[in-house]
Write a protein that holds these residues in place. Sequence first.
Motif, PDB file in Angstrom:
ATOM      1  N   LEU A   6       0.828  -1.209   0.000  1.00  0.00           N
ATOM      2  CA  LEU A   6       0.000   0.000   0.000  1.00  0.00           C
ATOM      3  C   LEU A   6       0.862   1.258   0.000  1.00  0.00           C
ATOM      4  O   LEU A   6       0.597   2.200  -0.760  1.00  0.00           O
ATOM      5  N   THR A   7       1.908   1.271   0.804  1.00  0.00           N
ATOM      6  CA  THR A   7       2.808   2.426   0.853  1.00  0.00           C
ATOM      7  C   THR A   7       3.488   2.636  -0.493  1.00  0.00           C
ATOM      8  O   THR A   7       3.585   3.767  -0.986  1.00  0.00           O
ATOM      9  N   ARG A  10       1.005   4.100  -2.962  1.00  0.00           N
ATOM     10  CA  ARG A  10       0.754   5.524  -2.692  1.00  0.00           C
ATOM     11  C   ARG A  10       1.940   6.399  -3.090  1.00  0.00           C
ATOM     12  O   ARG A  10       1.761   7.468  -3.661  1.00  0.00           O
ATOM     13  N   GLU A  11       3.148   5.947  -2.787  1.00  0.00           N
ATOM     14  CA  GLU A  11       4.338   6.737  -3.108  1.00  0.00           C
ATOM     15  C   GLU A  11       4.537   6.879  -4.615  1.00  0.00           C
ATOM     16  O   GLU A  11       4.833   7.961  -5.107  1.00  0.00           O
ATOM     17  N   ALA A  15      -0.341   9.327  -4.504  1.00  0.00           N
ATOM     18  CA  ALA A  15      -1.656   9.269  -3.859  1.00  0.00           C
ATOM     19  C   ALA A  15      -1.737  10.177  -2.634  1.00  0.00           C
ATOM     20  O   ALA A  15      -2.807  10.615  -2.265  1.00  0.00           O
ATOM     21  N   ALA A  16      -0.579  10.438  -2.029  1.00  0.00           N
ATOM     22  CA  ALA A  16      -0.585  11.305  -0.857  1.00  0.00           C
ATOM     23  C   ALA A  16      -1.076  12.696  -1.217  1.00  0.00           C
ATOM     24  O   ALA A  16      -1.680  13.382  -0.421  1.00  0.00           O
ATOM     25  N   ILE A  21      -4.695   6.844  -8.695  1.00  0.00           N
ATOM     26  CA  ILE A  21      -3.704   5.785  -8.896  1.00  0.00           C
ATOM     27  C   ILE A  21      -3.968   5.138 -10.249  1.00  0.00           C
ATOM     28  O   ILE A  21      -5.066   4.636 -10.491  1.00  0.00           O
TER      29      ILE A  21
END
Length: 136
Positions: A6-7, A10-11, A15-16, A21
């Motif tokens: 998941l990280t 997002r990276e 996504a942050a 995505i």
Amino acid sequence: LKTFALTTLREHAGAASGAAIPRPLAADIACAFEEAVVDTLAIKCRRAVEQTGSRALVMAGGVSANRKLRERVDTLMAELGGRAYYPRPALCTDNGAMIAYAGCLRLVAGQHSGPALQAFARWPLDQLPPIHQGGA
């Protein structure tokens, strides 16, 4: 592993910052995650079968519904001269649901703990008190 996937997603997708995505990226990361899980579980299954000398392996729980895992374990067991057994996919439920149901049965039977509850990460089934209908 799930948190890492998941990280990473997002990276790489930004996504942050609220960016969408891209589907191909999500699919690639999901595929890599599945392969990592299947590889890890196949290694552990091989080790268990080799250490015990068993020629039968039973898989259960939600993960046992995964087709790639079943294919890999079937191939592994054929190589080792054994066979794998699985429940029908409809019966491959999440372990959390099974634990919740077991807890519900105990509550209905009148068994409960007070506010000072000790949690165990692993609790051998033979150490659980039996369920007695009508009270603890």
